[in-house]
Design a protein around this motif. Sequence first.
Motif, PDB file in Angstrom:
ATOM      1  N   LEU A  43       0.841  -1.186   0.000  1.00 42.30           N
ATOM      2  CA  LEU A  43       0.000   0.000   0.000  1.00 42.30           C
ATOM      3  C   LEU A  43       0.877   1.236   0.000  1.00 42.30           C
ATOM      4  O   LEU A  43       2.076   1.160   0.238  1.00 42.30           O
ATOM      5  CB  LEU A  43      -0.950  -0.007   1.209  1.00 42.30           C
ATOM      6  CG  LEU A  43      -0.366  -0.324   2.582  1.00 42.30           C
ATOM      7  CD1 LEU A  43       0.339   0.865   3.195  1.00 42.30           C
ATOM      8  CD2 LEU A  43      -1.467  -0.818   3.519  1.00 42.30           C
ATOM      9  N   LYS A  44       0.234   2.370  -0.262  1.00 34.60           N
ATOM     10  CA  LYS A  44       0.963   3.630  -0.308  1.00 34.60           C
ATOM     11  C   LYS A  44       0.068   4.755   0.180  1.00 34.60           C
ATOM     12  O   LYS A  44      -1.166   4.689   0.072  1.00 34.60           O
ATOM     13  CB  LYS A  44       1.433   3.926  -1.734  1.00 34.60           C
ATOM     14  CG  LYS A  44       0.289   4.045  -2.737  1.00 34.60           C
ATOM     15  CD  LYS A  44       0.794   4.170  -4.169  1.00 34.60           C
ATOM     16  CE  LYS A  44      -0.381   4.239  -5.141  1.00 34.60           C
ATOM     17  NZ  LYS A  44       0.070   4.262  -6.555  1.00 34.60           N
ATOM     18  N   TYR A  45       0.686   5.786   0.720  1.00 37.55           N
ATOM     19  CA  TYR A  45      -0.028   6.991   1.119  1.00 37.55           C
ATOM     20  C   TYR A  45       0.631   8.177   0.447  1.00 37.55           C
ATOM     21  O   TYR A  45       1.828   8.427   0.623  1.00 37.55           O
ATOM     22  CB  TYR A  45       0.008   7.165   2.645  1.00 37.55           C
ATOM     23  CG  TYR A  45      -0.554   8.496   3.072  1.00 37.55           C
ATOM     24  CD1 TYR A  45       0.288   9.544   3.426  1.00 37.55           C
ATOM     25  CD2 TYR A  45      -1.929   8.718   3.089  1.00 37.55           C
ATOM     26  CE1 TYR A  45      -0.225  10.770   3.801  1.00 37.55           C
ATOM     27  CE2 TYR A  45      -2.441   9.938   3.457  1.00 37.55           C
ATOM     28  CZ  TYR A  45      -1.588  10.961   3.809  1.00 37.55           C
ATOM     29  OH  TYR A  45      -2.114  12.181   4.172  1.00 37.55           O
ATOM     30  N   PHE A  46      -0.165   8.903  -0.312  1.00 37.46           N
ATOM     31  CA  PHE A  46       0.326  10.135  -0.922  1.00 37.46           C
ATOM     32  C   PHE A  46      -0.346  11.342  -0.274  1.00 37.46           C
ATOM     33  O   PHE A  46       0.302  12.332   0.031  1.00 37.46           O
ATOM     34  CB  PHE A  46       0.054  10.131  -2.428  1.00 37.46           C
ATOM     35  CG  PHE A  46       0.998   9.263  -3.236  1.00 37.46           C
ATOM     36  CD1 PHE A  46       0.896   9.193  -4.615  1.00 37.46           C
ATOM     37  CD2 PHE A  46       1.989   8.499  -2.628  1.00 37.46           C
ATOM     38  CE1 PHE A  46       1.757   8.401  -5.368  1.00 37.46           C
ATOM     39  CE2 PHE A  46       2.852   7.701  -3.369  1.00 37.46           C
ATOM     40  CZ  PHE A  46       2.728   7.658  -4.747  1.00 37.46           C
ATOM     41  N   SER A  47      -1.654  11.285  -0.110  1.00 37.14           N
ATOM     42  CA  SER A  47      -2.404  12.379   0.495  1.00 37.14           C
ATOM     43  C   SER A  47      -3.813  11.886   0.755  1.00 37.14           C
ATOM     44  O   SER A  47      -4.164  10.757   0.390  1.00 37.14           O
ATOM     45  CB  SER A  47      -2.421  13.613  -0.411  1.00 37.14           C
ATOM     46  OG  SER A  47      -3.109  13.320  -1.613  1.00 37.14           O
ATOM     47  N   GLY A  48      -4.636  12.737   1.387  1.00 39.16           N
ATOM     48  CA  GLY A  48      -6.039  12.386   1.571  1.00 39.16           C
ATOM     49  C   GLY A  48      -6.281  11.563   2.816  1.00 39.16           C
ATOM     50  O   GLY A  48      -5.647  11.779   3.855  1.00 39.16           O
ATOM     51  N   ASP A  49      -7.185  10.617   2.712  1.00 40.11           N
ATOM     52  CA  ASP A  49      -7.580   9.783   3.845  1.00 40.11           C
ATOM     53  C   ASP A  49      -6.356   9.142   4.475  1.00 40.11           C
ATOM     54  O   ASP A  49      -5.559   8.496   3.788  1.00 40.11           O
ATOM     55  CB  ASP A  49      -8.555   8.708   3.373  1.00 40.11           C
ATOM     56  CG  ASP A  49      -9.238   7.997   4.540  1.00 40.11           C
ATOM     57  OD1 ASP A  49     -10.235   7.296   4.286  1.00 40.11           O
ATOM     58  OD2 ASP A  49      -8.777   8.142   5.690  1.00 40.11           O
ATOM     59  N   THR A  50      -6.217   9.295   5.766  1.00 46.62           N
ATOM     60  CA  THR A  50      -5.008   8.814   6.434  1.00 46.62           C
ATOM     61  C   THR A  50      -5.042   7.313   6.702  1.00 46.62           C
ATOM     62  O   THR A  50      -4.035   6.749   7.105  1.00 46.62           O
ATOM     63  CB  THR A  50      -4.810   9.558   7.760  1.00 46.62           C
ATOM     64  OG1 THR A  50      -5.979   9.398   8.563  1.00 46.62           O
ATOM     65  CG2 THR A  50      -4.545  11.039   7.510  1.00 46.62           C
ATOM     66  N   LEU A  51      -6.174   6.677   6.501  1.00 47.99           N
ATOM     67  CA  LEU A  51      -6.265   5.223   6.622  1.00 47.99           C
ATOM     68  C   LEU A  51      -6.262   4.654   5.204  1.00 47.99           C
ATOM     69  O   LEU A  51      -7.174   4.921   4.419  1.00 47.99           O
ATOM     70  CB  LEU A  51      -7.531   4.819   7.369  1.00 47.99           C
ATOM     71  CG  LEU A  51      -7.691   3.313   7.643  1.00 47.99           C
ATOM     72  CD1 LEU A  51      -6.552   2.812   8.532  1.00 47.99           C
ATOM     73  CD2 LEU A  51      -9.039   3.034   8.296  1.00 47.99           C
ATOM     74  N   VAL A  52      -5.248   3.884   4.906  1.00 48.75           N
ATOM     75  CA  VAL A  52      -5.038   3.403   3.548  1.00 48.75           C
ATOM     76  C   VAL A  52      -5.249   1.897   3.504  1.00 48.75           C
ATOM     77  O   VAL A  52      -4.713   1.172   4.339  1.00 48.75           O
ATOM     78  CB  VAL A  52      -3.598   3.737   3.086  1.00 48.75           C
ATOM     79  CG1 VAL A  52      -3.362   3.254   1.673  1.00 48.75           C
ATOM     80  CG2 VAL A  52      -3.327   5.225   3.194  1.00 48.75           C
ATOM     81  N   GLN A  53      -6.007   1.471   2.527  1.00 50.31           N
ATOM     82  CA  GLN A  53      -6.224   0.034   2.336  1.00 50.31           C
ATOM     83  C   GLN A  53      -5.264  -0.484   1.278  1.00 50.31           C
ATOM     84  O   GLN A  53      -4.998   0.192   0.279  1.00 50.31           O
ATOM     85  CB  GLN A  53      -7.658  -0.222   1.896  1.00 50.31           C
ATOM     86  CG  GLN A  53      -8.714   0.268   2.883  1.00 50.31           C
ATOM     87  CD  GLN A  53      -8.620  -0.429   4.227  1.00 50.31           C
ATOM     88  OE1 GLN A  53      -8.400  -1.636   4.298  1.00 50.31           O
ATOM     89  NE2 GLN A  53      -8.769   0.345   5.304  1.00 50.31           N
ATOM     90  N   GLY A  54      -4.751  -1.672   1.492  1.00 49.98           N
ATOM     91  CA  GLY A  54      -3.828  -2.257   0.533  1.00 49.98           C
ATOM     92  C   GLY A  54      -4.274  -3.634   0.091  1.00 49.98           C
ATOM     93  O   GLY A  54      -5.407  -4.042   0.308  1.00 49.98           O
ATOM     94  N   ILE A  55      -3.328  -4.326  -0.512  1.00 53.05           N
ATOM     95  CA  ILE A  55      -3.632  -5.673  -0.984  1.00 53.05           C
ATOM     96  C   ILE A  55      -3.488  -6.671   0.164  1.00 53.05           C
ATOM     97  O   ILE A  55      -2.918  -6.355   1.216  1.00 53.05           O
ATOM     98  CB  ILE A  55      -2.703  -6.068  -2.144  1.00 53.05           C
ATOM     99  CG1 ILE A  55      -1.241  -6.102  -1.700  1.00 53.05           C
ATOM    100  CG2 ILE A  55      -2.900  -5.122  -3.327  1.00 53.05           C
ATOM    101  CD1 ILE A  55      -0.288  -6.667  -2.732  1.00 53.05           C
TER     102      ILE A  55
END
Lengths: 113, 114
Positions: free
Chosen positions: B48-60
């Motif tokens: 998974l990756k976080y660039f911006s926006g929602d601080t909870l990130v869903q991944g594979i």
Amino acid sequence: DTGVSQDPRHKITKRGQNVTFRCDPISEHNRLYWYRQTLGQGPEFLTYFQNEAQLEKSRLLSDRFSAERPKGSFSTLEIQRTEQGDSAMYLCASSRIENDEQFFGPGTRLTVL
Amino acid sequence: AQSVTQPDIHITVSEGASLELRCNYSYGATPYLFWYVQSPGQGLQLLLKYFSGDTLVQGIKGFEAEFKRSQSSFNLRKPSVHWSDAAEYFCAVALYSSASKIIFGSGTRLSIRP
């Protein structure tokens, strides 16, 4: 999309010999990166290309190391006069310019005896 | 200097148990954050990756991560681990200046207890 490929997967050489590794990025990926990973550590950035231009080199990349990407497609990483400290996994990654997610190849494991 | 710290070298959890892998970063601005997984003989795979926006990130593979700016953390979680999750996990920071190079943490090795 066949993924990033690297050749060879394993290389054993004697100290002082030269070795060359090849990386084939995902087609149409403009950026290509080389990293080195030693045992128990995360990968460390070595250098990167945008098309055929080498835009940055890490201080880890001594003058015995040279990388090329002559036609903006595959890349080679050459190590001259190998030393035992060069033993590591050498990883290649590629990405598109407009999307900087990097896709990694399986790596080339180098052992210098 | 920018850095990524993964304080846990090795973690063992039971199959079916929940998992949290810790990651802290040091960077002057909001970085681009990643979690990669590396299995023996396999290349690094982006979870998974976080660039911006929602601080909870869903991944594979059922993984998620939460970006907490106040704690400079980006911890990886999974509610129920499977034996196939045994691998090395790397937290990473991307520096989107001219280089776009990724700085990796030293990794956390995950073992699964049957």
